[in-house]
Design a protein around this motif. Structure first.
Motif, mmCIF file in Angstrom:
data_model
loop_
_atom_site.group_PDB
_atom_site.id
_atom_site.type_symbol
_atom_site.label_atom_id
_atom_site.label_comp_id
_atom_site.label_asym_id
_atom_site.label_seq_id
_atom_site.Cartn_x
_atom_site.Cartn_y
_atom_site.Cartn_z
ATOM 1 N N LEU A 62 0.827 -1.208 0.000
ATOM 2 C CA LEU A 62 0.000 0.000 0.000
ATOM 3 C C LEU A 62 0.861 1.259 0.000
ATOM 4 C CD1 LEU A 62 -2.845 -1.064 2.469
ATOM 5 C CD2 LEU A 62 -2.845 -1.096 -0.031
ATOM 6 N N GLY A 219 -5.749 -3.827 -3.572
ATOM 7 C CA GLY A 219 -5.219 -2.907 -4.569
ATOM 8 C C GLY A 219 -6.072 -2.812 -5.816
ATOM 9 N N PRO A 236 -4.655 4.943 -1.447
ATOM 10 C CA PRO A 236 -3.967 3.894 -0.668
ATOM 11 C C PRO A 236 -4.047 4.103 0.838
ATOM 12 C CG PRO A 236 -2.653 4.505 -2.570
ATOM 13 C CD PRO A 236 -3.774 5.509 -2.490
#
Length: 405
Positions: A62, A219, A236
């Motif tokens: 991340l 993701g 993120p």
């Protein structure tokens, strides 16, 4: 569905919508079944430590996505892949991911149909002979395909309602079943090792690898249509928050099911049902568990098909001259029909139900792409990016070993 360049009120997603997409990717699939299976086979009650390690192992990924989004103001996963690896390599990775998302959508639809059949059976209705799971999966895909054609905010709200049903049933189970937990079932919390990767610290580490693969699929939220470019750099950070929330929910449910029944009995595709069977006072909740599973899978399907449709639209050069709205609908229709054909032709259990190797390899490629485009003199990134990529590759290899689970 609109093009990536438009961002009206119904097309653009806010932070709450992105959070819903992330939680759906983390909790919408059959992740609690995966937790139960690895509890029985590798970690024992210490599976909670495996969940913690998996979440910590996802943080470097991340962070890399956060840096990449700051360096490359482009929209979507395919834009990041092309900017980091070029048109040819980025197109190859995007094509692999698209094929996997379509196959996973078909597998999730079959699993959703199986959950609904079990729900009806526990309610006294035997619908197995009237409609096989493959045919029910096709109808489910077509129905959710219609929902997916709604404006993005409304489609995400439907996914939010479905995910709320799943999480709500889980919290209800937690509130009612906590009094029946036997603490003696947690002892020993870390069973002695009987093989290199069965129980003990080796088993805890081995169980954390497939769970990291599930967490890393968050993701994919970067590829969901509808997020404006100005929000990319903050996504993120929001995904990290949703990851921690999902980890806590899974830790609580993992501890609950390990405290309701001896952990070797959790080696099942429906471990919570196995745990409840030992407690007659909770039998009335048995029909709710497959209903929760079906609702979560339906929400996951909406997200996966949305990501796949955006990828297909970006990878389809022949349709670039079409009207943006028409191109988006054509791409979405192609994804839904392709998944429906796979769900109808292939037997139940032959398709994956969670994002797998291609997703993880794409995440690894994005981590390494940071080193290709990073302009600042960061001392942490040259270490974190290879570590994040290696963890994603390790999870991908493990997922291929148990394919199509």
């Amino acid at each position: 569905m609109d093009s990536d360049n438009s961002c009206d009120r119904d097309a653009c997603l806010g932070r709450d919508h992105v959070a819903t997409v992330a939680l759906t990717l983390l909790l919408g699939g059959s992740v609690i079944a995966l937790v139960g299976q690895h509890t029985a086979a590798q970690a024992g009650p210490a599976i909670v430590l495996s969940l913690l390690l998996a979440a910590l192992g996802t943080m470097p990924l991340l962070y890399c996505l956060h840096v990449l989004n700051q360096q490359l103001p482009v929209a979507g996963l395919q834009g990041l892949l092309r900017a980091g690896w070029g048109r040819a390599s980025g197109g190859l990775l995007g094509g692999m991911l698209l094929l996997e998302l379509v196959a996973t959508s078909a597998g999730a639809a079959q699993s959703m149909a199986s959950h609904l059949r079990v729900f009806l059976l526990r309610c006294g209705i035997d619908a197995g002979n009237a409609m096989p799971d493959q045919l029910a999966a096709v109808f489910g895909l077509l129905l959710l395909g219609v929902v997916g054609l709604l404006p993005r905010r409304r489609a995400v709200l439907v996914a939010c309602a479905l995910l709320t049903m799943k999480i709500g049933i889980g919290l209800l189970l937690l509130a009612l079943a906590a009094r029946y937990v036997h603490y003696a079932l947690w002892i020993p919390w870390l069973p002695e090792a009987t093989a290199p990767y069965r129980f003990g610290l080796g088993g805890v580490l081995a169980a954390s690898v497939p769970l990291l693969g599930v967490f890393a699929s968050v993701g994919l939220a970067l590829g969901f249509p509808g997020t404006g470019r100005q929000e990319n750099a903050r996504q993120p950070l929001l995904l990290a928050g949703m990851l921690l929330l999902a980890m806590l929910l899974l830790i609580v449910l993992a501890a609950l099911q390990a405290g309701l029944v001896e952990f070797p009995a959790l080696a099942s595709t429906r471990p919570l049902s196995v745990a409840l069977q030992q407690h007659p006072q909770l039998h009335w909740m048995m029909p709710l568990l497959p209903l929760a599973g079906a609702a979560g899978l339906a929400a996951l399907l909406l997200v996966l098909m949305g990501v796949a449709a955006r990828l297909a639209m970006q990878l389809w050069p022949a349709a670039r001259h079409a009207a943006p709205g028409l191109r988006a609908r054509l791409a979405y229709g192609a994804v839904v029909l392709s998944a429906a054909m796979l769900a109808l032709v292939l037997p139940v259990g032959a398709l994956p139900v969670l994002p797998g190797p291609a997703t993880l390899l794409v995440m690894a490629a994005l981590c390494l792409a940071v080193l290709r485009v990073q302009a600042s003199s960061s001392r942490v990134l040259p270490v974190l990016a290879p570590v994040a990529a290696a963890l994603c590759v390790l999870a991908a290899v493990e997922r291929m070993r148990v394919w199509p689970g």
